[in-house]
Design a protein around this motif. Structure first.
Motif, PDB file in Angstrom:
ATOM      1  N   LEU A  30      -4.309   1.819 -10.622  1.00  0.00           N
ATOM      2  CA  LEU A  30      -3.428   0.765 -10.106  1.00  0.00           C
ATOM      3  C   LEU A  30      -3.595   0.621  -8.597  1.00  0.00           C
ATOM      4  O   LEU A  30      -3.647  -0.500  -8.072  1.00  0.00           O
ATOM      5  N   LEU A  31      -3.695   1.738  -7.910  1.00  0.00           N
ATOM      6  CA  LEU A  31      -3.885   1.703  -6.456  1.00  0.00           C
ATOM      7  C   LEU A  31      -5.202   1.019  -6.100  1.00  0.00           C
ATOM      8  O   LEU A  31      -5.242   0.159  -5.207  1.00  0.00           O
ATOM      9  N   TYR A  32      -6.290   1.396  -6.776  1.00  0.00           N
ATOM     10  CA  TYR A  32      -7.583   0.763  -6.501  1.00  0.00           C
ATOM     11  C   TYR A  32      -7.508  -0.750  -6.745  1.00  0.00           C
ATOM     12  O   TYR A  32      -8.053  -1.543  -5.970  1.00  0.00           O
ATOM     13  N   TRP A  33      -6.839  -1.138  -7.795  1.00  0.00           N
ATOM     14  CA  TRP A  33      -6.778  -2.543  -8.207  1.00  0.00           C
ATOM     15  C   TRP A  33      -5.935  -3.385  -7.265  1.00  0.00           C
ATOM     16  O   TRP A  33      -6.293  -4.530  -6.939  1.00  0.00           O
ATOM     17  N   GLN A  34      -4.828  -2.838  -6.792  1.00  0.00           N
ATOM     18  CA  GLN A  34      -3.873  -3.628  -6.029  1.00  0.00           C
ATOM     19  C   GLN A  34      -3.879  -3.337  -4.520  1.00  0.00           C
ATOM     20  O   GLN A  34      -3.043  -3.880  -3.792  1.00  0.00           O
ATOM     21  N   TRP A  35      -4.778  -2.517  -4.059  1.00  0.00           N
ATOM     22  CA  TRP A  35      -4.823  -2.164  -2.628  1.00  0.00           C
ATOM     23  C   TRP A  35      -5.050  -3.401  -1.763  1.00  0.00           C
ATOM     24  O   TRP A  35      -5.918  -4.217  -2.048  1.00  0.00           O
ATOM     25  N   ARG A  36      -4.247  -3.513  -0.714  1.00  0.00           N
ATOM     26  CA  ARG A  36      -4.371  -4.629   0.235  1.00  0.00           C
ATOM     27  C   ARG A  36      -5.229  -4.226   1.434  1.00  0.00           C
ATOM     28  O   ARG A  36      -5.075  -3.127   1.974  1.00  0.00           O
ATOM     29  N   THR A  37      -6.103  -5.126   1.832  1.00  0.00           N
ATOM     30  CA  THR A  37      -7.008  -4.860   2.950  1.00  0.00           C
ATOM     31  C   THR A  37      -6.270  -4.954   4.282  1.00  0.00           C
ATOM     32  O   THR A  37      -5.498  -5.880   4.524  1.00  0.00           O
ATOM     33  N   MET A  38      -6.518  -3.973   5.154  1.00  0.00           N
ATOM     34  CA  MET A  38      -6.023  -3.987   6.535  1.00  0.00           C
ATOM     35  C   MET A  38      -7.249  -3.766   7.428  1.00  0.00           C
ATOM     36  O   MET A  38      -7.584  -2.639   7.776  1.00  0.00           O
ATOM     37  N   ASN A  86       0.818  -1.211   0.000  1.00  0.00           N
ATOM     38  CA  ASN A  86       0.000   0.000   0.000  1.00  0.00           C
ATOM     39  C   ASN A  86       0.856   1.267   0.000  1.00  0.00           C
ATOM     40  O   ASN A  86       0.535   2.251  -0.679  1.00  0.00           O
ATOM     41  N   LEU A  87       1.948   1.251   0.753  1.00  0.00           N
ATOM     42  CA  LEU A  87       2.829   2.418   0.771  1.00  0.00           C
ATOM     43  C   LEU A  87       3.521   2.605  -0.586  1.00  0.00           C
ATOM     44  O   LEU A  87       3.737   3.736  -1.027  1.00  0.00           O
ATOM     45  N   ILE A  88       3.867   1.506  -1.234  1.00  0.00           N
ATOM     46  CA  ILE A  88       4.462   1.612  -2.576  1.00  0.00           C
ATOM     47  C   ILE A  88       3.454   2.222  -3.551  1.00  0.00           C
ATOM     48  O   ILE A  88       3.792   3.115  -4.346  1.00  0.00           O
ATOM     49  N   LEU A  89       2.217   1.753  -3.500  1.00  0.00           N
ATOM     50  CA  LEU A  89       1.183   2.287  -4.389  1.00  0.00           C
ATOM     51  C   LEU A  89       0.969   3.781  -4.156  1.00  0.00           C
ATOM     52  O   LEU A  89       0.879   4.568  -5.108  1.00  0.00           O
ATOM     53  N   LEU A  90       0.897   4.169  -2.890  1.00  0.00           N
ATOM     54  CA  LEU A  90       0.727   5.581  -2.565  1.00  0.00           C
ATOM     55  C   LEU A  90       1.956   6.389  -2.972  1.00  0.00           C
ATOM     56  O   LEU A  90       1.842   7.517  -3.465  1.00  0.00           O
ATOM     57  N   GLY A  91       3.135   5.798  -2.780  1.00  0.00           N
ATOM     58  CA  GLY A  91       4.363   6.487  -3.137  1.00  0.00           C
ATOM     59  C   GLY A  91       4.497   6.710  -4.630  1.00  0.00           C
ATOM     60  O   GLY A  91       4.959   7.771  -5.075  1.00  0.00           O
ATOM     61  N   LEU A  92       4.101   5.722  -5.429  1.00  0.00           N
ATOM     62  CA  LEU A  92       4.149   5.874  -6.884  1.00  0.00           C
ATOM     63  C   LEU A  92       3.293   7.047  -7.340  1.00  0.00           C
ATOM     64  O   LEU A  92       3.716   7.865  -8.174  1.00  0.00           O
ATOM     65  N   PHE A  93       2.097   7.133  -6.788  1.00  0.00           N
ATOM     66  CA  PHE A  93       1.224   8.247  -7.147  1.00  0.00           C
ATOM     67  C   PHE A  93       1.829   9.571  -6.696  1.00  0.00           C
ATOM     68  O   PHE A  93       1.844  10.554  -7.453  1.00  0.00           O
ATOM     69  N   ALA A  94       2.345   9.615  -5.477  1.00  0.00           N
ATOM     70  CA  ALA A  94       2.890  10.863  -4.939  1.00  0.00           C
ATOM     71  C   ALA A  94       4.071  11.352  -5.764  1.00  0.00           C
ATOM     72  O   ALA A  94       4.169  12.550  -6.085  1.00  0.00           O
TER      73      ALA A  94
END
Length: 253
Positions: A98-106, A52-60
């Motif tokens: 990509l974030l929506y598709w690959q987001w991991r549930t916590m 999740n942090l990687i996905l957020l980081g890519l967007f940022a």
């Protein structure tokens, strides 16, 4: 033909953005859409945090790097200036996808408001936040912010000119109402899970950093008028300090 392709590309990029924006509402609010901040891919807590942090980081990284004037000057040597903004919007939208598709549930629950009055207040704030975001884009120039004005002018064979530096409505109260709306929408939830908390903390942190970069670019580009505006109008919290009539911002990206 080139003019029509430019216009069509801009409209397509805007359509992708609109889909990603609408999906974002459902993603954060856990409504309608299949993948949300609380219903993503099942994973261990360690994997979920890292992915999740990687996905957020890519967007940022994409969202900030491509917005810098130095990058734009380099980028427009490759991409026609008329579609630079549309391309930026498209890439941001695809990374959100990509974030929506690959987001991991916590799923661990941090807080859960069950009282009807509390739920009503938080859900109302959620929708108010998104309304502030959308309304604020029209208070500067929605079509310019998302690349439509640029491709339209190219289609007409007219040169692009920056919009005037001005204040309208929310921009007389805070300098960054779009970001205020996002923060409200991200945090206003009756049930805060660990995944939602990670999302809210990371995006809020990114917003606070991105605003500093944007303000630096605005001061460099607009000079004294923006410095005066910044001295008179608070960044994100209304009424933080007195302010008076001033010119306000055109958007910076």
């Amino acid at each position: 033909m080139k003019r029509y392709l430019t216009l069509g590309y801009g409209v397509l990029c805007y359509a992708v953005f609109l889909a990603s924006f609408l999906y974002a509402v459902g993603f954060v609010g856990n409504v309608v859409v299949p993948r949300t901040v609380d219903h993503g891919i099942t994973a261990s807590i360690g994997e979920a945090v890292v992915v999740n942090l990687i996905l957020l980081g890519l967007f940022a990284v994409q969202h900030s790097v491509m917005a810098r004037p130095a990058f734009k000057r380099m980028w427009t040597r490759v991409v026609p200036q008329a579609i630079e903004r549309s391309t930026y919007v498209l890439m941001s939208s695809l990374l959100l996808g990509l974030l929506y598709w690959q987001w991991r549930t916590m799923p661990q629950v941090v807080w859960h408001v069950t009282a009807p009055a509390g739920r009503y207040v938080l859900l109302t704030l959620f929708w108010v936040g998104w309304a502030i975001v959308l309304m604020s884009t029209f208070m500067i120039s929605h079509v310019d912010l998302f690349g439509l004005r640029q491709v339209y002018l190219a289609w007409r064979g007219e040169p692009y000119r920056d919009l005037p530096f001005r204040t309208t409505m929310f921009y007389r109260v805070v300098r960054h109402p779009i970001m205020v709306g996002f923060i409200i929408a991200f945090w206003a939830t009756p049930m805060m899970t660990a995944g939602h908390l990670l999302f809210s903390l990371a995006t809020t942190g990114y917003i606070l950093i991105a605003i500093q970069l944007e303000e630096h670019d605005l001061v460099a580009g607009l000079g004294a008028p923006y410095r005066d505006y910044r001295a008179e109008v608070p960044m994100m919290i209304p009424g933080l300090h007195p302010h008076h009539h001033s010119a306000g911002p055109r958007h910076a990206v």
